[in-house]
Design an enzyme around this catalytic site. Structure first.
Site: not given
Ligand code: SAH
Length: 228
Positions: A75
């Protein structure tokens, strides 16, 4: 607090230059006057360049989201600062461990920022290679307060460990995530990007018994949360 580059002895090359550009980024965030100073201190301590691919390291202190593979992104720093500011508003004392459930580990950066604030974090990732990479990275950087877990393909969150006082969702929900709401402690808060009329917005949702008390914040643009 000792400078981050001595606290994280395993950081790669790019040492002093990264510390300076990190400071400049934090100064720009501070100048907006909208973020909790404790959050900015925490972000100053986290080497964001360690959370992206080496080829991307020189852009790690731009205020932008960056690709981390598998169609996912780390992000934008502004959004991390905003979400974390909203998340800690509900914590009485961030120096004592307050457990946070994060959905969407991605690179592990948001989890590291929460850990720097003193929270203990359970973070879940659905994409296995990302889970493996961020888990190893968090361990290498010494984030012992972060427990990285591979998310199940059928369940959102971690009902077996509920209730959580704080839930931070870093992927965009297209409908209200009832299963996650049910994992919140009474009086607890969930910060999440949620589809709204006119696009995704950041919400803070407080659980008051069976009622979800919603507060709408800025427009955001997150990769999708996989919901059941
Ligand atoms: N917080 C992260 C950025 C998140 S990007 C950072 O600091 O880098 C969003 C992530 O959520 C992705 O990697 C995606 O694979 C994951 N995601 C999506 N749906 C999800 C779910 N139901 N449970 C766990 N992870 C999930």
């Amino acid at each position: 607090m000792a400078p981050s580059d001595t606290r994280h002895p395993h950081t790669r090359g790019y040492g002093m230059a990264s510390a300076r550009s990190r400071e400049r980024l934090i100064e720009r965030l501070a100048a907006t006057g909208t973020f909790d100073p404790r959050v900015l201190e925490a972000m100053k301590a986290v080497p964001r360049h360690e959370f992206v691919d080496e080829a991307m390291a020189s852009r790690a202190y731009d205020d932008s989201a960056l690709p981390i593979g598998h169609g996912q992104t780390i992000s934008q720093p502004t959004i991390v600062a905003e979400m974390t500011t909203l998340a800690i508003a509900g914590m009485e004392d961030t120096t004592v461990s307050d457990q946070v459930l994060e959905i969407g580990t991605g690179s592990g950066y948001q989890a590291a920022v929460l850990a720097e604030l003193g929270a203990s974090v359970v973070t879940m990732e659905r994409v296995e290679p990302l889970y493996r990479l961020s888990r190893a990275r968090l361990a290498r950087l010494g984030y012992r307060r972060v427990e990285a877990r591979l998310a199940s393909q059928d369940v959102v969150g971690l009902p077996s460990r509920a209730p959580f006082k704080h839930i931070v969702v870093t992927a965009g929900a297209d409908h209200f995530p009832t299963e996650l709401f049910e994992q919140l402690a009474d009086g607890g808060c969930m910060i999440l990007p949620l589809a709204a009329e006119g696009g995704q917005r950041l919400y803070r949702i407080r659980r008051d018994g069976h009622t979800a008390v919603r507060e709408v914040h800025d427009a955001v643009s997150f990769v999708p949360l996989i919901q059941s």
